[in-house]
Design an enzyme around this catalytic site. Structure first.
Site, mmCIF file in Angstrom:
data_model
loop_
_atom_site.group_PDB
_atom_site.id
_atom_site.type_symbol
_atom_site.label_atom_id
_atom_site.label_comp_id
_atom_site.label_asym_id
_atom_site.label_seq_id
_atom_site.Cartn_x
_atom_site.Cartn_y
_atom_site.Cartn_z
ATOM 1 N N SER A 144 0.791 -1.242 0.000
ATOM 2 C CA SER A 144 0.000 0.000 0.000
ATOM 3 C C SER A 144 0.817 1.283 0.000
ATOM 4 O O SER A 144 0.256 2.369 -0.118
ATOM 5 C CB SER A 144 -0.961 0.010 1.192
ATOM 6 O OG SER A 144 -0.255 0.034 2.412
ATOM 7 N N LYS A 155 -5.729 4.436 8.676
ATOM 8 C CA LYS A 155 -4.698 5.289 8.071
ATOM 9 C C LYS A 155 -5.100 6.759 8.100
ATOM 10 O O LYS A 155 -4.241 7.639 8.248
ATOM 11 C CB LYS A 155 -4.405 4.818 6.647
ATOM 12 C CG LYS A 155 -3.708 3.466 6.623
ATOM 13 C CD LYS A 155 -3.400 2.973 5.215
ATOM 14 C CE LYS A 155 -2.666 1.637 5.281
ATOM 15 N NZ LYS A 155 -2.350 1.102 3.949
#
Length: 349
Positions: free
Chosen positions: A241, A286
């Site tokens: 990611s 996140k």
């Protein structure tokens, strides 16, 4: 104490004991939590620069292009009980999810670690390729592997640099695949390679690689062309990611000016060799991690937009992007500060 009271007291003690035992039994969940963050423009103590470049002019950078991670409690080899799960449910920054949604059944801790390391290595390679293509910096296309019993076996070698297919120059692995698959199975294809300082024209007969697609059995891969050298390293972080943020960090180092304009930008997203930004997991965690680190802008994969709704912390602006080009354009717009253009940036809101 009467018999009735004694019975009730004993029953209550049994219930408490059974509840305690049940709470301590393992549960099939894991907790996702905001993890550590790192600035792709900076350094990590004891590791050096996250992105280092040699063999080509680089430029000063400032601000942050912060990559984000998710920490997991209760993964393979780790034990999680009901108390752990309840603590996760009570913390709005965490998410409690079924273990199999994160780890395949039967996966060991070592297998999970190895997979994360492989995905991280692939994301770094893809990020380098995507960034250099965006900057139109030439790369070599090399043969990474040759399939057993394929037409290329014994003719093409791993490490060969593919220069052309049917006389047409190829600049990236996708161009090689497209040129070969443009044929019909059974057609002849001429692949020009460089090997040991020689240029060779290799003639091969294609076969059906499935679904009527012509193939010769090589796996092409992009490689940085000397003297340029790019090294991306970040220990104890795995998965794919961080790809987009690695690519942005490399672009910033290789171009004049400062991509962020000194701002604190965070983001996440996988990256393909062609610069496509893909979705990731744990985006809610996140978002929290980005704001805690000090970010005011968050670059989110367009495919994750629905997952951000209701999870964006105050003071954080989410900009959706589907490609590396869109991400660079968004940063340019934010840096230049034209109010109308900034307001028009695509958002996940």
């Amino acid at each position: 104490m009467g018999r009735r009271a004694s019975t009730l007291t004993f029953a209550a003690a049994v219930v408490v004991l059974l509840t305690a035992i049940a709470a301590l039994l393992p549960v099939p969940y894991v907790v996702l939590m905001p993890g550590p963050t790192s600035n792709t423009l900076g350094s990590v103590e004891g590791q050096g620069e996250v992105i280092s470049v040699s063999g080509r002019k680089t430029y000063p950078t400032s601000g942050h292009l912060q990559l984000l991670t998710v920490s997991v409690r209760g993964g393979p080899g780790a034990r999680m009980d009901l108390f752990d799960a309840v603590r996760g449910w009570l913390d709005s920054a965490d998410a409690v999810v079924p273990r199999e949604s994160v780890y395949p059944e039967g996966q060991t801790r070592e297998q999970a670690r190895q997979l994360n390391a492989e995905e991280m290595a692939a994301s770094q390679s893809n990020a380098t390729t995507a960034a250099l293509h965006y900057l139109e910096i030439p790369m070599d296309v090399v043969v990474q592997a040759v399939l057993k019993d394929a037409p290329a076996e014994g003719v093409v070698r791993a490490g060969d640099v593919i220069v052309a297919v049917d006389g047409e120059a190829v600049a990236d692995p996708e161009a090689v695949r497209a040129a070969i698959s443009a044929h019909e199975p059974g057609d002849t294809v001429v692949v020009t390679v460089e090997r040991g300082g020689e240029r060779l024209r290799l003639t091969l007969k294609t076969v059906d690689g499935g679904g009527g697609r012509a193939m010769i059995g090589v796996t092409p891969s992009a490689r940085v062309r000397a003297p340029l050298k790019v090294d991306i390293k970040l220990e104890d972080v795995g998965g794919p990611s961080a790809g987009m943020m690695f690519a942005l960090g490399l672009i910033d180092k290789l171009t004049p000016g400062e991509l962020t304009g000194g701002a604190f930008v965070a983001g996440t997203g996988t990256i393909s060799e062609q610069g496509e930004v893909g979705p990731i997991g744990g985006i809610q965690q996140k978002l929290v991690g980005a704001r805690r680190a000090g970010a005011t802008v968050f670059l989110a994969p367009a495919a994750n937009c629905a997952d951000t709704r209701g999870a964006v912390p105050d003071g954080l602006r989410v900009v959706k992007v589907a490609s590396l080009e869109e991400a660079v354009t968004a940063l340019d717009t934010l840096r230049e500060g034209d109010a109308a253009k900034v307001a028009a940036l695509p958002s996940c809101a």
